[in-house]
Structure formats: structure tokens, C-alpha cells
Design an enzyme around this catalytic site. Structure first.
Site, PDB file in Angstrom:
ATOM      1  N   ASP A 190       0.835  -1.201   0.000  1.00 62.21           N
ATOM      2  CA  ASP A 190       0.000   0.000   0.000  1.00 62.21           C
ATOM      3  C   ASP A 190       0.869   1.250   0.000  1.00 62.21           C
ATOM      4  OD1 ASP A 190      -2.897   1.148   0.647  1.00 62.21           O
ATOM      5  OD2 ASP A 190      -1.439   2.272   1.844  1.00 62.21           O
ATOM      6  N   TYR A 231       3.349   9.567  -0.458  1.00 61.71           N
ATOM      7  CA  TYR A 231       4.440   8.937   0.301  1.00 61.71           C
ATOM      8  C   TYR A 231       5.786   9.133  -0.381  1.00 61.71           C
ATOM      9  CZ  TYR A 231       0.444   6.469   2.399  1.00 61.71           C
ATOM     10  OH  TYR A 231      -0.758   6.157   3.006  1.00 61.71           O
ATOM     11  N   LYS A 288      -2.505   5.855  -4.280  1.00 56.82           N
ATOM     12  CA  LYS A 288      -3.566   6.812  -3.970  1.00 56.82           C
ATOM     13  C   LYS A 288      -3.220   8.140  -4.618  1.00 56.82           C
ATOM     14  CE  LYS A 288      -3.533   4.726   0.650  1.00 56.82           C
ATOM     15  NZ  LYS A 288      -2.079   4.534   0.859  1.00 56.82           N
ATOM     16  N   HIS A 335      -7.132   9.605  -1.999  1.00 52.87           N
ATOM     17  CA  HIS A 335      -6.508   9.549  -0.674  1.00 52.87           C
ATOM     18  C   HIS A 335      -7.343  10.196   0.424  1.00 52.87           C
ATOM     19  CE1 HIS A 335      -2.226   9.237   1.164  1.00 52.87           C
ATOM     20  NE2 HIS A 335      -3.141   9.074   2.084  1.00 52.87           N
TER      21      HIS A 335
HETATM   22  N1  LIG Z   1      -5.254   6.356   3.564  1.00 53.28           N
HETATM   23  C1  LIG Z   1      -4.734   7.093   4.522  1.00 53.28           C
HETATM   24  O1  LIG Z   1      -5.103   8.258   4.760  1.00 53.28           O
HETATM   25  C2  LIG Z   1      -3.682   6.495   5.376  1.00 53.28           C
HETATM   26  C3  LIG Z   1      -3.099   5.299   4.984  1.00 53.28           C
HETATM   27  N2  LIG Z   1      -2.108   4.723   5.741  1.00 53.28           N
HETATM   28  C4  LIG Z   1      -1.554   3.419   5.302  1.00 53.28           C
HETATM   29  O2  LIG Z   1      -1.628   2.485   6.391  1.00 53.28           O
HETATM   30  C5  LIG Z   1      -0.306   2.034   6.696  1.00 53.28           C
HETATM   31  C6  LIG Z   1      -0.189   1.721   8.188  1.00 53.28           C
HETATM   32  O3  LIG Z   1      -0.466   2.841   8.962  1.00 53.28           O
HETATM   33  P1  LIG Z   1       0.739   3.648   9.700  1.00 53.28           P
HETATM   34  O4  LIG Z   1       0.263   5.063   9.873  1.00 53.28           O
HETATM   35  O5  LIG Z   1       1.994   3.411   8.982  1.00 53.28           O
HETATM   36  O6  LIG Z   1       0.830   3.040  11.156  1.00 53.28           O
HETATM   37  P2  LIG Z   1       0.827   1.583  11.806  1.00 53.28           P
HETATM   38  O7  LIG Z   1      -0.328   1.513  12.729  1.00 53.28           O
HETATM   39  O8  LIG Z   1       1.003   0.541  10.762  1.00 53.28           O
HETATM   40  O9  LIG Z   1       2.148   1.646  12.721  1.00 53.28           O
HETATM   41  C7  LIG Z   1       3.401   1.801  12.132  1.00 53.28           C
HETATM   42  C8  LIG Z   1       4.400   2.043  13.267  1.00 53.28           C
HETATM   43  O10 LIG Z   1       4.524   0.861  14.069  1.00 53.28           O
HETATM   44  C9  LIG Z   1       5.877   0.465  14.154  1.00 53.28           C
HETATM   45  N3  LIG Z   1       5.919  -1.002  14.136  1.00 53.28           N
HETATM   46  C10 LIG Z   1       5.573  -1.787  13.095  1.00 53.28           C
HETATM   47  N4  LIG Z   1       5.648  -3.086  13.441  1.00 53.28           N
HETATM   48  C11 LIG Z   1       6.053  -3.105  14.747  1.00 53.28           C
HETATM   49  C12 LIG Z   1       6.327  -4.155  15.666  1.00 53.28           C
HETATM   50  N5  LIG Z   1       6.180  -5.440  15.304  1.00 53.28           N
HETATM   51  N6  LIG Z   1       6.733  -3.827  16.920  1.00 53.28           N
HETATM   52  C13 LIG Z   1       6.858  -2.526  17.281  1.00 53.28           C
HETATM   53  N7  LIG Z   1       6.614  -1.470  16.449  1.00 53.28           N
HETATM   54  C14 LIG Z   1       6.213  -1.781  15.200  1.00 53.28           C
HETATM   55  C15 LIG Z   1       6.538   1.075  12.934  1.00 53.28           C
HETATM   56  O11 LIG Z   1       7.902   1.346  13.217  1.00 53.28           O
HETATM   57  P3  LIG Z   1       9.066   0.701  12.269  1.00 53.28           P
HETATM   58  O12 LIG Z   1       8.760   1.101  10.856  1.00 53.28           O
HETATM   59  O13 LIG Z   1      10.300   1.368  12.815  1.00 53.28           O
HETATM   60  O14 LIG Z   1       9.018  -0.777  12.477  1.00 53.28           O
HETATM   61  C16 LIG Z   1       5.781   2.372  12.772  1.00 53.28           C
HETATM   62  O15 LIG Z   1       6.313   3.356  13.622  1.00 53.28           O
HETATM   63  C17 LIG Z   1       0.577   3.171   6.225  1.00 53.28           C
HETATM   64  O16 LIG Z   1       1.916   2.802   6.102  1.00 53.28           O
HETATM   65  C18 LIG Z   1      -0.093   3.526   4.902  1.00 53.28           C
HETATM   66  O17 LIG Z   1       0.287   2.576   3.922  1.00 53.28           O
HETATM   67  C19 LIG Z   1      -1.704   5.313   6.922  1.00 53.28           C
HETATM   68  C20 LIG Z   1      -2.258   6.492   7.347  1.00 53.28           C
HETATM   69  C21 LIG Z   1      -3.292   7.173   6.591  1.00 53.28           C
HETATM   70  O1  LIG Z   2      -2.204  10.705   9.463  1.00 51.03           O
HETATM   71  C1  LIG Z   2      -1.765  11.837   9.403  1.00 51.03           C
HETATM   72  O2  LIG Z   2      -1.435  12.459  10.436  1.00 51.03           O
HETATM   73  C2  LIG Z   2      -1.595  12.526   8.130  1.00 51.03           C
HETATM   74  O3  LIG Z   2      -1.226  13.622   8.132  1.00 51.03           O
HETATM   75  C3  LIG Z   2      -1.834  11.929   6.794  1.00 51.03           C
HETATM   76  O4  LIG Z   2      -0.641  12.064   6.066  1.00 51.03           O
HETATM   77  C4  LIG Z   2      -2.152  10.479   6.837  1.00 51.03           C
HETATM   78  O5  LIG Z   2      -1.275   9.826   7.724  1.00 51.03           O
HETATM   79  C5  LIG Z   2      -2.054   9.891   5.495  1.00 51.03           C
HETATM   80  O6  LIG Z   2      -2.811  10.254   4.654  1.00 51.03           O
HETATM   81  C6  LIG Z   2      -1.013   8.870   5.196  1.00 51.03           C
HETATM   82  O7  LIG Z   2      -1.523   8.047   4.157  1.00 51.03           O
END
Ligand SMILES: NC(=O)C1=CN([C@@H]2O[C@H](COP(=O)(O)OP(=O)(O)OC[C@H]3O[C@@H](n4cnc5c(N)ncnc54)[C@H](OP(=O)(O)O)[C@@H]3O)[C@@H](O)[C@H]2O)C=CC1
Ligand SMILES: O=C(O)C(=O)[C@@H](O)[C@H](O)C(=O)CO
Length: 269
Positions: free
Chosen positions: A47, A52, A77, A107
Site C-alpha cells: 500500500d 508517500y 492513492k 486519498h
Molecule cells: N489512507 C490514509 O489516509 C492512510 C493510509 N495509511 C496506510 O496504512 C499504513 C499503516 O499505517 P501507519 O500510519 O503506517 O501506522 P501503523 O499503525 O502501521 O504503525 C506503524 C508504526 O509501528 C511500528 N511497528 C511496526 N511493526 C512493529 C512491531 N512489530 N513492533 C513494534 N513497532 C512496530 C513502525 O515502526 P518501524 O517502521 O520502525 O518498524 C511504525 O512506527 C501506512 O503505512 C499507509 O500505507 C496510513 C495512514 C493514513
Molecule cells: O495521518 C496523518 O497524520 C496525516 O497527516 C496523513 O498524512 C495520513 O497519515 C495519510 O494520509 C497517510 O496516508
């Protein structure tokens, strides 16, 4: 619950399938090794997003993986509020360089109704041209009604923030009613594992908090997208198929106090 595996999928309107677990790459400025590690471990769903700034790295990792392109599901997105969606779509497809994307999302609902519908029509055109196999939205709530009222194709998926502390039940209910799949962003609560109930379950069943959260999301029927840039965590987050949360533990997580949504584009008028 049918036995889940890392190969479990759901059917999309196009007839293609989406793997029920994906790797998130938000805030990963060096996504190439993470995607390579994920694909090597068995992930088949990545994803990413224009925002990004790692689409090129994701595309290169997919091409370099040695795995048949057809076997890998790639989501990207387009930014909400984009004034020139066709140009943005073209640019993202060029950065990814994968021939097509499996899922193209808006997005966020930024930009107002006319802009949302303009972007949606551009995604539908990309789908008609075979550049996107399925199309959907993200962070949409009442905005979904605009698409229905305009008589346009229903989004395949709505990607929203979902974890035990942010269940967004009204929009989940709406999506279920209209057969819109749900993918869960922030499934790991962005590494906030402090909740005592989560900690207790994690210790009791000897699984990491991240594994408990991914498993809970899967058992909710969602498509979690846990992000990590560390190969060992990427592997661990996908090792959630040798256990099932008991009804008691699933229910305990399903009744946690709710927190404000971390990003509030859903409030966009
Ligand atoms: N459509 C939208 O608006 C949005 C979409 N997204 C999508 O969803 C995905 C996931 O959400 P995201 O905001 O990244 O957050 P997550 O809830 O997936 O958490 C990610 C965090 O958790 C840490 N982490 C991951 N695995 C572990 C583990 N096993 N133990 C301890 N810490 C861990 C990572 O650190 P580290 O990398 O150092 O392991 C990172 O800091 C995003 O990457 C994106 O692709 C996210 C936000 C908004
Ligand atoms: O989640 C937030 O705080 C954001 O500002 C956005 O960037 C969100 O994380 C996002 O859209 C990532 O896909």
C-alpha cells in the site's frame, strides 16, 4: 471463521482478488528493502500513495522481486483535492512502472464535492483504460453518498483508520451495507501499544501487541496494512495465522475506549 492464511483474499468488483494483509509504506523513505523483505516473507499486497514519495521504490522492488507481477497487489492513492487528476494518475503510473495498479484510491475527500467527483471520474477512466483494475476511496464518510447520488460506480474499498481504539462504526456499517470492502490503516495504532487490555492479552497468549492487533483486524473482517521498515518486524507482523483470538479476548479488544481519529479529512465538507 474460515481458517485464515497469508494467502487469504477477498473478491473485488473487477473479479480480481485482494490479499487480506498488506504492507504499509507511509513514512518509509527507503521503501525498497522493506518491500523486498515483505515479498520474500510472503506478503503479496503493498500500500503506497503519491503523497508517500516512494512509488518508484515500491515499483522497482516489485519488478526486482522475481515474483510474477500478476501475483502482487499494488495500491496507490491520488491526493485529495488534485486539480489535474489525469496528469497525476499518469505520473504515478510512470513512477511505479508496473503496467497497471491493482487498486487506485482517492486519498482523502479534500477539495469539495465537484473536485471529488472529478477525481472519481478520472479514476473510473483509468479503470476503463486498464490502468487500474479496481478503484476506491480513503477517509470518505458521507462523501460516499455523493458518488451514489451521481449514479457513478461504487468504490471497491474505503481505506480508513481502524484499530480497537478507533472503530468508526457508522462508516463501517455504511460500507458493509453497500458491499464496500474496508482496509484498515494505522492498524498498529502507530506503535502505541500502551493499552492495558492489549498488553494483558499479548502476554497471556505470548504474541506481540502488533500481532494481536493485526489478528484482531483480520478477525473483524478488515484488510490491515501494518507498516514497518524493519524486516524482522515485517515478518513478525504477518505471522498471525497460527492462532485465533478467543471470543473473550476479541470482545475485550472490541470494547476499548475510543480515541479521536488521528487525521481528520473525514470532516471535509
Ligand atoms: N489512507 C490514509 O489516509 C492512510 C493510509 N495509511 C496506510 O496504512 C499504513 C499503516 O499505517 P501507519 O500510519 O503506517 O501506522 P501503523 O499503525 O502501521 O504503525 C506503524 C508504526 O509501528 C511500528 N511497528 C511496526 N511493526 C512493529 C512491531 N512489530 N513492533 C513494534 N513497532 C512496530 C513502525 O515502526 P518501524 O517502521 O520502525 O518498524 C511504525 O512506527 C501506512 O503505512 C499507509 O500505507 C496510513 C495512514 C493514513
Ligand atoms: O495521518 C496523518 O497524520 C496525516 O497527516 C496523513 O498524512 C495520513 O497519515 C495519510 O494520509 C497517510 O496516508
Amino acid at each position: 471463521m474460515a481458517s485464515l492464511t497469508l494467502q487469504s483474499t477477498a473478491k473485488l468488483p473487477s473479479g480480481h482478488t485482494i490479499p487480506l494483509l498488506g504492507l504499509g509504506v507511509y513514512r518509509n523513505n527507503d521503501a525498497y528493502p522493506a518491500v523486498i523483505a515483505a515479498l520474500k516473507h510472503g506478503y503479496r499486497h503493498i500500500d503506497t500513495a503519491e503523497m508517500y514519495r516512494n512509488e518508484a521504490a515500491v515499483g522497482k522492488a516489485v519488478r526486482d522481486s522475481g515474483i510474477n507481477r500478476e501475483e502482487i497487489f499494488v495500491t496507490t492513492k491520488i491526493m485529495g483535492g488534485t486539480a489535474a487528476p489525469t496528469a497525476s494518475i499518469k505520473a504515478s503510473l510512470e513512477r511505479l512502472d508496473l503496467g497497471y495498479v491493482d487498486l487506485y484510491l482517492i486519498h482523502s475527500p479534500h477539495g469539495g464535492k465537484e473536485t471529488r467527483l472529478k477525481i472519481w471520474r478520472a479514476l473510473l477512466e483509468a479503470k476503463a483504460q486498464g490502468k487500474a483494475r479496481d478503484v476506491g476511496v480513503s477517509n470518505f464518510v458521507r462523501h460516499l453518498e455523493e458518488i451514489r447520488e451521481a449514479g457513478l460506480e461504487t468504490p471497491a474499498i474505503n481505506q480508513i483508520e481502524l484499530h480497537p481504539f478507533c472503530k468508526q462504526e457508522p462508516i463501517v456499517e455504511y460500507c458493509n451495507k453497500h458491499s464496500i470492502l474496508i482496509s484498515a490503516f494505522c492498524p498498529l495504532v502507530r506503535a502505541d501499544f500502551s493499552d492495558p487490555v492489549l498488553q494483558e492479552i499479548s502476554k497471556k497468549i505470548n504474541k506481540s501487541p502488533a500481532q494481536v492487533l493485526v489478528r484482531w483486524s483480520l478477525q473483524k473482517g478488515w484488510i490491515p496494512l501494518p507498516k514497518s521498515s524493519h524486516p524482522e518486524r515485517i515478518a513478525s507482523n504477518a505471522d498471525v495465522y497460527d492462532f485465533q483470538l478467543s471470543a473473550e479476548d476479541f470482545g475485550a479488544l472490541d470494547n476499548r475506549p475510543q480515541k479521536p481519529i488521528s487525521w481528520n479529512p473525514i470532516d471535509e465538507p
